[in-house]
Scaffold this motif. Sequence first.
Motif, PDB file in Angstrom:
ATOM      1  N   GLY A   2      42.801  48.228  22.343  1.00 50.67           N
ATOM      2  CA  GLY A   2      42.533  48.640  23.665  1.00 50.67           C
ATOM      3  C   GLY A   2      41.907  47.237  24.051  1.00 50.67           C
ATOM      4  N   LEU A   3      41.603  47.905  25.477  1.00 52.79           N
ATOM      5  CA  LEU A   3      41.330  46.791  26.086  1.00 52.79           C
ATOM      6  C   LEU A   3      39.437  47.523  26.625  1.00 52.79           C
ATOM      7  N   LEU A   4      38.462  46.694  27.046  1.00 53.29           N
ATOM      8  CA  LEU A   4      37.356  47.033  27.475  1.00 53.29           C
ATOM      9  C   LEU A   4      37.384  46.040  29.092  1.00 53.29           C
ATOM     10  N   LEU A   5      38.015  46.433  30.798  1.00 47.28           N
ATOM     11  CA  LEU A   5      37.762  45.661  31.751  1.00 47.28           C
ATOM     12  C   LEU A   5      36.395  45.885  31.904  1.00 47.28           C
ATOM     13  N   THR A   6      36.026  45.133  32.498  1.00 47.92           N
ATOM     14  CA  THR A   6      34.438  44.963  32.897  1.00 47.92           C
ATOM     15  C   THR A   6      34.683  44.500  34.127  1.00 47.92           C
ATOM     16  N   LEU A   7      34.582  45.094  35.340  1.00 47.33           N
ATOM     17  CA  LEU A   7      34.497  45.254  36.790  1.00 47.33           C
ATOM     18  C   LEU A   7      32.581  44.636  37.704  1.00 47.33           C
ATOM     19  N   GLU A   8      33.250  43.979  38.554  1.00 50.09           N
ATOM     20  CA  GLU A   8      31.907  43.488  39.398  1.00 50.09           C
ATOM     21  C   GLU A   8      31.904  43.852  40.660  1.00 50.09           C
ATOM     22  N   ARG A   9      30.849  44.369  41.407  1.00 50.27           N
ATOM     23  CA  ARG A   9      31.209  44.018  43.223  1.00 50.27           C
ATOM     24  C   ARG A   9      30.131  44.090  43.708  1.00 50.27           C
ATOM     25  N   PRO A  10      29.956  43.746  44.571  1.00 50.32           N
ATOM     26  CA  PRO A  10      28.279  43.854  45.300  1.00 50.32           C
ATOM     27  C   PRO A  10      27.881  45.010  45.442  1.00 50.32           C
ATOM     28  N   MET A  68      15.686  47.215  52.324  1.00 52.23           N
ATOM     29  CA  MET A  68      16.267  46.818  52.490  1.00 52.23           C
ATOM     30  C   MET A  68      16.745  45.606  51.007  1.00 52.23           C
ATOM     31  N   SER A  69      18.627  45.941  51.279  1.00 50.17           N
ATOM     32  CA  SER A  69      19.201  45.745  49.745  1.00 50.17           C
ATOM     33  C   SER A  69      19.144  44.187  49.243  1.00 50.17           C
ATOM     34  N   ASN A  70      18.940  44.002  48.208  1.00 56.09           N
ATOM     35  CA  ASN A  70      19.431  41.994  47.742  1.00 56.09           C
ATOM     36  C   ASN A  70      20.669  42.050  48.022  1.00 56.09           C
ATOM     37  N   PRO A  71      20.854  40.591  48.633  1.00 56.50           N
ATOM     38  CA  PRO A  71      22.343  40.446  49.944  1.00 56.50           C
ATOM     39  C   PRO A  71      23.419  40.519  48.272  1.00 56.50           C
ATOM     40  N   THR A  72      22.593  39.550  47.181  1.00 59.14           N
ATOM     41  CA  THR A  72      22.827  39.292  45.443  1.00 59.14           C
ATOM     42  C   THR A  72      23.237  39.794  44.728  1.00 59.14           C
ATOM     43  N   ALA A  73      22.390  41.280  44.247  1.00 56.17           N
ATOM     44  CA  ALA A  73      23.033  42.245  43.686  1.00 56.17           C
ATOM     45  C   ALA A  73      24.225  43.337  43.276  1.00 56.17           C
ATOM     46  N   LEU A  74      24.436  43.066  41.696  1.00 53.92           N
ATOM     47  CA  LEU A  74      26.171  42.943  41.652  1.00 53.92           C
ATOM     48  C   LEU A  74      25.395  44.604  40.608  1.00 53.92           C
ATOM     49  N   GLU A  75      26.727  45.218  40.711  1.00 56.61           N
ATOM     50  CA  GLU A  75      27.024  46.348  40.089  1.00 56.61           C
ATOM     51  C   GLU A  75      27.618  46.207  39.017  1.00 56.61           C
ATOM     52  N   TYR A  76      28.006  46.546  37.813  1.00 49.94           N
ATOM     53  CA  TYR A  76      28.922  46.962  37.248  1.00 49.94           C
ATOM     54  C   TYR A  76      29.747  47.933  36.323  1.00 49.94           C
ATOM     55  N   LYS A  77      31.042  47.674  36.272  1.00 50.69           N
ATOM     56  CA  LYS A  77      32.010  48.556  35.877  1.00 50.69           C
ATOM     57  C   LYS A  77      32.324  48.636  34.420  1.00 50.69           C
ATOM     58  N   VAL A  78      32.523  49.417  33.283  1.00 53.38           N
ATOM     59  CA  VAL A  78      33.305  48.771  31.982  1.00 53.38           C
ATOM     60  C   VAL A  78      34.284  50.404  32.169  1.00 53.38           C
ATOM     61  N   VAL A  79      35.943  49.803  32.102  1.00 52.82           N
ATOM     62  CA  VAL A  79      37.232  51.135  32.029  1.00 52.82           C
ATOM     63  C   VAL A  79      37.803  50.410  30.794  1.00 52.82           C
ATOM     64  N   THR A  80      37.879  51.873  30.108  1.00 51.18           N
ATOM     65  CA  THR A  80      38.738  51.481  28.569  1.00 51.18           C
ATOM     66  C   THR A  80      39.940  51.551  28.918  1.00 51.18           C
ATOM     67  N   PHE A  81      40.749  50.614  28.368  1.00 55.11           N
ATOM     68  CA  PHE A  81      43.030  50.682  28.981  1.00 55.11           C
ATOM     69  C   PHE A  81      43.017  51.115  27.313  1.00 55.11           C
ATOM     70  N   ARG A  82      43.578  51.923  27.658  1.00 53.88           N
ATOM     71  CA  ARG A  82      44.293  51.588  26.367  1.00 53.88           C
ATOM     72  C   ARG A  82      45.446  52.380  26.345  1.00 53.88           C
ATOM     73  N   GLU A  83      46.913  52.032  25.691  1.00 51.10           N
ATOM     74  CA  GLU A  83      48.588  52.733  25.661  1.00 51.10           C
ATOM     75  C   GLU A  83      48.782  54.040  24.457  1.00 51.10           C
ATOM     76  N   SER A  84      48.374  54.515  23.864  1.00 45.66           N
ATOM     77  CA  SER A  84      49.017  55.317  22.898  1.00 45.66           C
ATOM     78  C   SER A  84      48.260  55.177  21.428  1.00 45.66           C
ATOM     79  N   LEU A  85      48.174  56.718  20.525  1.00 44.08           N
ATOM     80  CA  LEU A  85      47.873  56.297  19.322  1.00 44.08           C
ATOM     81  C   LEU A  85      48.693  56.115  18.776  1.00 44.08           C
ATOM     82  N   ILE A  86      49.757  55.534  18.714  1.00 46.65           N
ATOM     83  CA  ILE A  86      51.431  54.788  17.835  1.00 46.65           C
ATOM     84  C   ILE A  86      51.610  53.702  18.343  1.00 46.65           C
TER      85      ILE A  86
END
Length: 71
Positions: A61-69, A1-19
């Motif tokens: 750029g930006l690093l977007l840290t996301l979470e969800r159960p 049975m999983s822990n109801p408060t357990a979270l997982e995370y994801k990091v997404v890189t967001f950038r526009e262009s090299l210019i």
Amino acid sequence: MSNPTALEYKVVTFRESLIGDALDSGKLEKVLNKHAEDGWALKAITSADVKGRIGPGAVEGLLLTLERPRR
């Protein structure tokens, strides 16, 4: 049975262009909404130097840290 408060995370890189284009808030909103459809919520946004595709340099750029159960 999983822990109801357990979270997982994801990091997404967001950038526009090299210019060095201005950050497009509409594109950022689309990225966040795309991940929200999969249950991800924004936890933090961090400004960072993000490695570009060409050469050793980096662009701002930006690093977007996301979470969800944990599924």
